[in-house]
Structures are given as structure tokens and as C-alpha cells.
Design an enzyme around this catalytic site. Structure first.
Site, mmCIF file in Angstrom:
data_model
loop_
_atom_site.group_PDB
_atom_site.id
_atom_site.type_symbol
_atom_site.label_atom_id
_atom_site.label_comp_id
_atom_site.label_asym_id
_atom_site.label_seq_id
_atom_site.Cartn_x
_atom_site.Cartn_y
_atom_site.Cartn_z
ATOM 1 N N HIS A 105 53.066 -42.216 6.035
ATOM 2 C CA HIS A 105 54.371 -42.687 6.532
ATOM 3 C C HIS A 105 54.961 -41.684 7.528
ATOM 4 O O HIS A 105 55.500 -42.073 8.573
ATOM 5 C CB HIS A 105 55.374 -42.851 5.376
ATOM 6 C CG HIS A 105 55.006 -43.872 4.336
ATOM 7 N ND1 HIS A 105 54.967 -43.588 2.992
ATOM 8 C CD2 HIS A 105 54.672 -45.185 4.435
ATOM 9 C CE1 HIS A 105 54.644 -44.673 2.306
ATOM 10 N NE2 HIS A 105 54.455 -45.665 3.161
ATOM 11 N N LYS A 121 63.421 -56.944 -9.617
ATOM 12 C CA LYS A 121 61.962 -56.820 -9.580
ATOM 13 C C LYS A 121 61.459 -55.386 -9.494
ATOM 14 O O LYS A 121 60.288 -55.132 -9.712
ATOM 15 C CB LYS A 121 61.442 -57.580 -8.348
ATOM 16 C CG LYS A 121 61.288 -59.064 -8.569
ATOM 17 C CD LYS A 121 60.325 -59.605 -7.544
ATOM 18 C CE LYS A 121 60.388 -61.119 -7.432
ATOM 19 N NZ LYS A 121 59.909 -61.568 -6.129
ATOM 20 N N ARG A 165 46.495 -49.805 7.918
ATOM 21 C CA ARG A 165 45.426 -48.877 7.549
ATOM 22 C C ARG A 165 44.093 -49.603 7.698
ATOM 23 O O ARG A 165 43.474 -49.601 8.732
ATOM 24 C CB ARG A 165 45.611 -48.379 6.113
ATOM 25 C CG ARG A 165 46.720 -47.370 5.958
ATOM 26 C CD ARG A 165 47.081 -47.170 4.533
ATOM 27 N NE ARG A 165 47.400 -48.465 3.928
ATOM 28 C CZ ARG A 165 48.039 -48.634 2.801
ATOM 29 N NH1 ARG A 165 48.396 -47.607 2.088
ATOM 30 N NH2 ARG A 165 48.317 -49.832 2.338
ATOM 31 N N SER A 177 50.933 -45.032 -1.393
ATOM 32 C CA SER A 177 51.829 -44.550 -2.453
ATOM 33 C C SER A 177 51.249 -44.888 -3.817
ATOM 34 O O SER A 177 51.307 -44.081 -4.754
ATOM 35 C CB SER A 177 53.209 -45.200 -2.302
ATOM 36 O OG SER A 177 53.773 -44.900 -1.061
#
Ligand code: PNS
Length: 164
Positions: free
Chosen positions: A20, A44, A95, A133
Site C-alpha cells: 500500500h 460486517k 497484484r 494484509s
């Protein structure tokens, strides 16, 4: 009036990784300002870090670029948030090929919702190609070393969360 020099970089950033960070720095070669926008959904959210922790980590990472990089959070539709910020550009990182279908769907849906909003894709730097992540959290939770894949302040926080 829309401001073509502000790009919105939305995501979960749970937590921010060096992938990032690389993308933000490269985006600043093209745009004057970038807003790193953490999308939240209280019903959520199953994130490791709460929104304040994520904002704090991002602010620490970009402390020396504070005039050009802003961290923020939002609820609801991204297209509405971008409009509130007077931005016409969404930045997303790509990616591997596996990212493409999901990203393509989101870009098309956002375009349908607000045709004047453009999604620009940046290729992730090669050293961050395999970083996510999700994987970073999994590796740390199992005792693996992710130094070099996340900023130092994030590494410290990850170790604290998993008591490593
Ligand atoms: O880092 P992520 O989890 O891949 O980011 C996904 C994100 C936050 C960009 C996407 O879920 C999003 O835009 N959420 C905000 C709600 C919204 O606008 N949903 C419709 C997307 S087409």
C-alpha cells in the site's frame, strides 16, 4: 466542483502494508493529494484492528507527507464518499491476475453508479507482489516473520496483537 488532483485510495487497510505504501508514493507522482479511505461497515467488520488503530498507523507512516496524504474513514458507498471529497478518481492496486476479476467487477459497478468517476489501476511493485494484509496477519499469528513487508510501526502493533 470536482478536483482532478485528488485521488481516493479506498480499502480495508487491516493493516496497511508496504505494498500500500509503495502504491501511495507512486500515486503522488501523478496526483497532488491522495486520501487513504478506510471503508467501514459496523455490521460486517471483522477486522483485526479497529478504525482508529488503522488510521493511527497510516498517519504515522505518512507523517512526513501529511500535507499530501490524508487518512480518513467512511461508511456507505464509495462513489458517494468520492463525491463528498470532490474527487473523480479512485486508485486501486493490482497484484496478481487473481485480483483482476474482483477489481474489474467493482470498477464496473462503481462506473455504473457514477459514470463520471474513474478507477485507475496501479501495478503493485514487484517486491510487494505477494503481500496482502490477510497473509501478513496469518503469518504473524502463526509466529512467522513479516519484517520488510509492513512498516515498522505496523510490525510492532501486529506483534502486540498476537503477543509475539
Ligand atoms: O481492501 P479491500 O477490502 O479489497 O477494499 C474493498 C473496498 C473497501 C474498496 C470495497 O469493499 C468498497 O468500496 N466498499 C465500500 C462500499 C461500496 O461502495 N461497495 C460497492 C463497491 S462496487
Amino acid at each position: 466542483m470536482a478536483n482532478n488532483n485528488i485521488a481516493i485510495y479506498p480499502g480495508s487497510f487491516d493493516p496497511i502494508t508496504n505494498g500500500h505504501v509503495d502504491l501511495v508514493k507512486r500515486t503522488l507522482r501523478v496526483f497532488d493529494k491522495i486520501v487513504i479511505a478506510i471503508a467501514t461497515n459496523p455490521e460486517k467488520d471483522r477486522c483485526l484492528f479497529n478504525v482508529d488503530e488503522r488510521l493511527q498507523m497510516i498517519n504515522e507512516v505518512f507523517a512526513d507527507l501529511a500535507g499530501r496524504v490524508q487518512a480518513d474513514s467512511f461508511q456507505g458507498l464509495l462513489v458517494d464518499y468520492a463525491e463528498r471529497k470532490h474527487s473523480q478518481v479512485i486508485i486501486r492496486g493490482l497484484r496478481a491476475i487473481s485480483d483482476f476479476e474482483y477489481e474489474f467487477q467493482m470498477a464496473m459497478m462503481n462506473h455504473r453508479l457514477k459514470p463520471q468517476l474513474e478507477t485507475l489501476f496501479m501495478m503493485t511493485g514487484e517486491s510487494e507482489f505477494y503481500t496482502s494484509s490477510r497473509l501478513v496477519k496469518e503469518v504473524v499469528s502463526l509466529g512467522g516473520d513479516v519484517s520488510g513487508l509492513v512498516p515498522d510501526n505496523v510490525l510492532k502493533k501486529l506483534k502486540q496483537k498476537f503477543k509475539r
